[in-house]
Scaffold this active site. Structure first.
Site, mmCIF file in Angstrom:
data_model
loop_
_atom_site.group_PDB
_atom_site.id
_atom_site.type_symbol
_atom_site.label_atom_id
_atom_site.label_comp_id
_atom_site.label_asym_id
_atom_site.label_seq_id
_atom_site.Cartn_x
_atom_site.Cartn_y
_atom_site.Cartn_z
ATOM 1 N N ASP A 82 29.601 17.324 2.441
ATOM 2 C CA ASP A 82 30.978 16.984 2.777
ATOM 3 C C ASP A 82 31.822 18.233 2.512
ATOM 4 O OD1 ASP A 82 33.607 16.181 2.908
ATOM 5 O OD2 ASP A 82 33.274 14.279 1.862
ATOM 6 N N TYR A 105 34.682 12.342 -3.741
ATOM 7 C CA TYR A 105 35.439 11.530 -2.805
ATOM 8 C C TYR A 105 35.008 11.871 -1.382
ATOM 9 C CZ TYR A 105 39.431 9.532 -0.291
ATOM 10 O OH TYR A 105 40.228 8.809 0.560
ATOM 11 N N LYS A 158 40.675 18.425 8.116
ATOM 12 C CA LYS A 158 41.859 19.001 8.739
ATOM 13 C C LYS A 158 41.856 20.513 8.905
ATOM 14 C CE LYS A 158 43.354 17.563 4.226
ATOM 15 N NZ LYS A 158 42.209 16.717 3.934
#
Length: 426
Positions: free
Chosen positions: A239, A144, A267
């Site tokens: 990622d 994802y 985050k």
């Protein structure tokens, strides 16, 4: 456990918010329940609006590596708020953050702040296309990379949980340049590069896949990707929204000793606040506006409140390497304990994990890629989830997510967790 207030709030929420939640991964549909509404958090605990206490194994989906309400991070945010919430202008703290990230991660020579992991990935792919002059992007089934149109192709995580293979609303043209390979399978990568010779701008990968459960890269896989990209003139993008500053201070690129051309973050570099970043080689990053021709902008990028939270957390992690020793040791104890129980009770489960990331799959099959992850018994996971929730363990409501440990979790938390798993197995 009382759930009256959460149930009432959910009834109100579904009238005004699609599905009653602002992100599908918060929905409890896959486990046959309605979500608990969280009111506050502290250290390793979260508390819902009905007053129930849970040991939190989500940690805002990874960034709360120091636990909730770390005093230093809280103080930094409060100090920043006193000066204003947002300026839409350059600030000193942005420079300090950029210097710190470049100092910590050898693969990063320049970095650009954004507001989410999705935005970081979207921007990094645009940079790769601008730098190479090519259009095609190679990703892996079950990985994802945010909800940008081109990435919602066999995207794992919440998409797997909801049973939606891709997404409605994504025009075919947006995904026609997205190629999909098999995670941990270099042959599938070689095949796609051969079929699209000179057309692939970049290959993007979760160095540890953490959105089809947790699937570690097999030995040689990441280095193989590096070698293929170098040979083919494509950029390699890690990622690291999940693994960045979590596997170790330098993230997955440092942990595995493989250097990508670009890295994306989420985050964790904001201490849990809305933030993201992408960075990498200087010659690549200099194609970004206003220096280069690749346009990317954001009014809230480098927001001073988020920057103060993030830089405080990163400095703590840099100054206290023992944090990684503790969370990784607890991760090993958790996984070892689960494997012992699986063996004792002959339960059809396998346990994957690395460092402070873990996942138990309800399948007999070794889970090494998207197809093997999908063999998991999601109905049995739902029963397991509800058993653990009722005993005060707050897990992701999906078979295909990770358990995240923080430095606030204790050995007693692990023992209690394993005791309640044993009760379920019995």
């Amino acid at each position: 456990m009382k759930t009256d207030k959460s149930e009432r709030l959910f009834k109100e929420a579904v009238e005004k918010i699609p599905g009653g939640v602002n992100s599908p991964v918060r929905a409890f549909q896959a486990v046959g329940k309605n979500p608990r509404f969280i009111e506050r958090a502290e250290k390793q605990y979260i508390y819902d609006v009905d007053g129930n206490q849970y040991v939190d194994y989500i940690g805002s989906w990874g960034p709360m590596i120091l636990g909730h309400k770390n005093e230093q991070v809280q103080a930094a945010v409060q100090e920043a708020i006193e000066k204003g919430l947002s300026f839409g202008a350059a600030t000193e703290i942005e420079v300090e953050m950029a210097k710190l990230i470049c100092d910590i991660v050898p693969a990063i020579e320049m970095v650009r702040m954004v507001n989410s992991g999705t935005e970081a990935v979207m921007s990094a792919i645009r940079v790769a296309r601008g730098y190479t002059g090519r259009n095609k992007v190679l990703k892996f089934e079950g990985c994802y990379h945010g909800h940008a149109d081109a990435m919602l192709v066999k995207a794992g995580s919440g998409v797997m949980t909801s049973g939606v293979p891709d997404s409605a609303g994504v025009p075919a043209g947006c995904a026609e340049d997205t190629l999909t390979a098999i995670y941990n399978n270099l042959e599938s990568v070689e095949k796609l590069f051969a079929e699209n010779k000179g057309e692939v701008a970049c290959l993007i990968v979760e160095p540890v896949a953490a959105n089809m459960g947790v699937v570690e890269p097999q030995e040689g896989f990441l280095q193989g990707l590096r070698d293929i990209c170098t040979r083919e003139g494509a950029l390699l993008i890690f990622d690291e929204v999940i693994t960045g500053f979590r596997l170790q201070l330098e993230g997955a690129s440092g942990y595995f000793g493989v250097t990508p051309d670009l890295i994306t973050y989420g985050k964790i570099i904001g201490g849990g606040m809305p933030v993201g970043a992408y960075g990498g080689r200087k010659d690549v990053m200099q194609v970004v506006s206003p220096v280069g021709a690749v346009y990317q902008a954001g009014t809230l990028s480098g927001n001073p409140v988020a920057m103060h939270a993030g830089i405080t957390q990163l400095r703590i992690l840099k100054e206290h390497p023992e944090i990684y020793s503790k969370i990784n040791e607890n991760g090993e104890k958790l996984r070892a304990g689960l494997r012992e129980l699986i063996e004792k009770y002959q339960i059809p489960c396998v346990v994957n994990g690395i460092g402070s990331l873990s996942c138990m799959f309800f399948t007999k099959e070794p889970v090494v890629d998207y197809e093997s992850a999908k063999t998991s018994d999601t109905v049995m996971f739902g029963k397991y989830f509800n058993h653990m929730l009722n005993r005060g363990h707050y897990l992701a409501p999906s078979q295909f997510e990770a358990i995240f440990l923080s430095v606030a979790h204790t050995e007693e938390d692990i023992r209690r967790y394993l005791g309640d798993v044993e009760e379920f197995f019995e």
